[in-house]
Design a protein around this motif. Structure first.
Motif, PDB file in Angstrom:
ATOM      1  N   ALA A 151       0.838  -1.203   0.000  1.00  0.00           N
ATOM      2  CA  ALA A 151       0.000   0.000   0.000  1.00  0.00           C
ATOM      3  C   ALA A 151       0.876   1.257   0.000  1.00  0.00           C
ATOM      4  O   ALA A 151       1.818   1.355   0.775  1.00  0.00           O
ATOM      5  CB  ALA A 151      -0.908   0.010   1.222  1.00  0.00           C
ATOM      6  N   PRO A 152       0.567   2.221  -0.863  1.00  0.00           N
ATOM      7  CA  PRO A 152       1.349   3.455  -0.870  1.00  0.00           C
ATOM      8  C   PRO A 152       1.248   4.235   0.446  1.00  0.00           C
ATOM      9  O   PRO A 152       2.191   4.885   0.864  1.00  0.00           O
ATOM     10  CB  PRO A 152       0.741   4.268  -2.019  1.00  0.00           C
ATOM     11  N   THR A 153       0.085   4.150   1.079  1.00  0.00           N
ATOM     12  CA  THR A 153      -0.141   4.852   2.346  1.00  0.00           C
ATOM     13  C   THR A 153      -0.729   3.879   3.359  1.00  0.00           C
ATOM     14  O   THR A 153      -1.633   3.110   3.043  1.00  0.00           O
ATOM     15  CB  THR A 153      -1.106   6.042   2.163  1.00  0.00           C
TER      16      THR A 153
ATOM     17  N   ALA B   8      -8.885   2.205  -2.585  1.00  0.00           N
ATOM     18  CA  ALA B   8      -9.030   0.869  -2.003  1.00  0.00           C
ATOM     19  C   ALA B   8      -8.421   0.847  -0.607  1.00  0.00           C
ATOM     20  O   ALA B   8      -7.507   1.621  -0.299  1.00  0.00           O
ATOM     21  CB  ALA B   8      -8.348  -0.161  -2.898  1.00  0.00           C
ATOM     22  N   ALA B   9      -8.919  -0.065   0.223  1.00  0.00           N
ATOM     23  CA  ALA B   9      -8.452  -0.116   1.603  1.00  0.00           C
ATOM     24  C   ALA B   9      -8.488  -1.538   2.149  1.00  0.00           C
ATOM     25  O   ALA B   9      -9.194  -2.401   1.639  1.00  0.00           O
ATOM     26  CB  ALA B   9      -9.316   0.787   2.485  1.00  0.00           C
ATOM     27  N   CYS B  10      -7.716  -1.734   3.204  1.00  0.00           N
ATOM     28  CA  CYS B  10      -7.733  -2.982   3.948  1.00  0.00           C
ATOM     29  C   CYS B  10      -7.469  -2.669   5.414  1.00  0.00           C
ATOM     30  O   CYS B  10      -6.460  -2.065   5.757  1.00  0.00           O
ATOM     31  CB  CYS B  10      -6.661  -3.946   3.427  1.00  0.00           C
ATOM     32  N   TRP B  11      -8.399  -3.072   6.282  1.00  0.00           N
ATOM     33  CA  TRP B  11      -8.238  -2.904   7.727  1.00  0.00           C
ATOM     34  C   TRP B  11      -7.433  -4.088   8.232  1.00  0.00           C
ATOM     35  O   TRP B  11      -7.816  -5.241   8.057  1.00  0.00           O
ATOM     36  CB  TRP B  11      -9.608  -2.870   8.386  1.00  0.00           C
ATOM     37  N   VAL B  12      -6.321  -3.813   8.877  1.00  0.00           N
ATOM     38  CA  VAL B  12      -5.476  -4.845   9.476  1.00  0.00           C
ATOM     39  C   VAL B  12      -5.629  -4.747  10.989  1.00  0.00           C
ATOM     40  O   VAL B  12      -5.395  -3.694  11.584  1.00  0.00           O
ATOM     41  CB  VAL B  12      -3.990  -4.659   9.070  1.00  0.00           C
ATOM     42  N   GLY B  13      -6.029  -5.851  11.591  1.00  0.00           N
ATOM     43  CA  GLY B  13      -6.208  -5.873  13.042  1.00  0.00           C
ATOM     44  C   GLY B  13      -5.249  -6.795  13.765  1.00  0.00           C
ATOM     45  O   GLY B  13      -5.111  -6.710  14.981  1.00  0.00           O
TER      46      GLY B  13
ATOM     47  N   ALA C 226      -1.953   1.531  19.741  1.00  0.00           N
ATOM     48  CA  ALA C 226      -2.282   1.202  18.350  1.00  0.00           C
ATOM     49  C   ALA C 226      -3.523   0.318  18.334  1.00  0.00           C
ATOM     50  O   ALA C 226      -3.570  -0.719  18.998  1.00  0.00           O
ATOM     51  CB  ALA C 226      -1.109   0.501  17.684  1.00  0.00           C
ATOM     52  N   VAL C 227      -4.533   0.732  17.565  1.00  0.00           N
ATOM     53  CA  VAL C 227      -5.808   0.024  17.524  1.00  0.00           C
ATOM     54  C   VAL C 227      -6.069  -0.600  16.154  1.00  0.00           C
ATOM     55  O   VAL C 227      -6.606  -1.695  16.053  1.00  0.00           O
ATOM     56  CB  VAL C 227      -6.975   0.966  17.911  1.00  0.00           C
ATOM     57  N   ALA C 228      -5.701   0.091  15.086  1.00  0.00           N
ATOM     58  CA  ALA C 228      -5.977  -0.403  13.742  1.00  0.00           C
ATOM     59  C   ALA C 228      -4.925   0.107  12.769  1.00  0.00           C
ATOM     60  O   ALA C 228      -4.354   1.176  12.964  1.00  0.00           O
ATOM     61  CB  ALA C 228      -7.364   0.046  13.275  1.00  0.00           C
ATOM     62  N   ILE C 229      -4.701  -0.683  11.735  1.00  0.00           N
ATOM     63  CA  ILE C 229      -3.844  -0.283  10.628  1.00  0.00           C
ATOM     64  C   ILE C 229      -4.724  -0.328   9.387  1.00  0.00           C
ATOM     65  O   ILE C 229      -5.400  -1.330   9.142  1.00  0.00           O
ATOM     66  CB  ILE C 229      -2.658  -1.259  10.454  1.00  0.00           C
ATOM     67  N   ILE C 230      -4.731   0.759   8.635  1.00  0.00           N
ATOM     68  CA  ILE C 230      -5.516   0.781   7.407  1.00  0.00           C
ATOM     69  C   ILE C 230      -4.580   1.044   6.235  1.00  0.00           C
ATOM     70  O   ILE C 230      -3.882   2.058   6.194  1.00  0.00           O
ATOM     71  CB  ILE C 230      -6.634   1.835   7.460  1.00  0.00           C
ATOM     72  N   CYS C 231      -4.562   0.101   5.308  1.00  0.00           N
ATOM     73  CA  CYS C 231      -3.776   0.224   4.085  1.00  0.00           C
ATOM     74  C   CYS C 231      -4.638   0.943   3.056  1.00  0.00           C
ATOM     75  O   CYS C 231      -5.803   0.594   2.877  1.00  0.00           O
ATOM     76  CB  CYS C 231      -3.404  -1.159   3.554  1.00  0.00           C
ATOM     77  N   LEU C 232      -4.053   1.923   2.384  1.00  0.00           N
ATOM     78  CA  LEU C 232      -4.784   2.702   1.386  1.00  0.00           C
ATOM     79  C   LEU C 232      -3.991   2.790   0.086  1.00  0.00           C
ATOM     80  O   LEU C 232      -2.766   2.932   0.111  1.00  0.00           O
ATOM     81  CB  LEU C 232      -5.041   4.127   1.883  1.00  0.00           C
ATOM     82  N   GLY C 233      -4.701   2.745  -1.016  1.00  0.00           N
ATOM     83  CA  GLY C 233      -4.082   2.904  -2.328  1.00  0.00           C
ATOM     84  C   GLY C 233      -5.107   2.608  -3.407  1.00  0.00           C
ATOM     85  O   GLY C 233      -6.304   2.525  -3.135  1.00  0.00           O
ATOM     86  N   TYR C 234      -4.624   2.431  -4.610  1.00  0.00           N
ATOM     87  CA  TYR C 234      -5.506   2.081  -5.715  1.00  0.00           C
ATOM     88  C   TYR C 234      -5.386   0.594  -5.985  1.00  0.00           C
ATOM     89  O   TYR C 234      -4.286   0.038  -6.005  1.00  0.00           O
ATOM     90  CB  TYR C 234      -5.187   2.926  -6.947  1.00  0.00           C
ATOM     91  N   SER C 235      -6.510  -0.046  -6.168  1.00  0.00           N
ATOM     92  CA  SER C 235      -6.563  -1.500  -6.303  1.00  0.00           C
ATOM     93  C   SER C 235      -5.829  -2.005  -7.531  1.00  0.00           C
ATOM     94  O   SER C 235      -5.935  -1.427  -8.613  1.00  0.00           O
ATOM     95  CB  SER C 235      -8.017  -1.967  -6.357  1.00  0.00           C
TER      96      SER C 235
END
Length: 175
Positions: free
Chosen positions: A74-76, A121-126, A145-154
């Protein structure tokens, strides 16, 4: 938003393969603003968002998340942290142990829906080691730290509608 909220809810799903293209700052800002608009107990807003684009920091976060490769792809990556002490001030132990986590989860959901609405696009990592993630982002000791969210274009093919339980299986109306 580019999509109706119900379309965002219906169409959202976790993406684990991203293009290398970075999200424009204006779009990323709108996504973060949506997270910041989430409801919170006493309007305390006990969250803090770490926006990570540095490759070496993402690698540390991925290692702390049991080598989940989508974090590197993920870029971000947004690490959403909670400040239990902020909730504790007004609500005591229940605020520190529960409300700040609920509030932070609401912020995470707003981020996911805003991303979907804006075509990101996103993905929640727990699944991750909290301490190692907190070290990777150099969070002060008060933050959790509670959540990691990956963001970018699919970089995946669109998926079919996700199978859900029927409403009758998960809801009971009490009149």
């Amino acid at each position: 938003m580019t999509k109706d909220i119900f379309d965002c809810i219906r169409q959202s799903h976790s993406i684990r393969n991203f293009k290398s293209e970075q999200i424009p700052d204006a779009t990323l800002t709108r996504i973060l603003e949506a997270g910041n608009m989430a409801p919170s107990a006493g309007n305390l807003q006990p969250w803090y968002f770490y926006v990570v684009q540095d490759v070496s920091v993402k690698e540390k976060i991925a290692a702390a998340a049991f080598d989940q490769e989508q974090i590197n792809e993920a870029p971000t990556v947004i690490v959403i942290t909670a400040d239990p002490a902020r909730s504790n001030e007004l609500y005591g132990e229940r605020g520190a142990q529960l409300y700040c986590i609920q509030d932070t989860a609401a912020a995470a959901q707003n981020i996911l829906l805003a991303a979907e609405g804006l075509g990101v696009a996103a993905c929640w990592v727990g699944a991750f080691n909290e301490t190692k993630v907190e070290e990777a982002i150099k969070a002060p000791p008060r933050l959790r730290a509670v959540a990691i969210i990956c963001l970018g274009y699919s970089n995946e093919q669109p998926k079919e509608y996700k199978e859900r339980l029927r409403l009758a299986e998960v809801a009971k109306f009490i009149h």
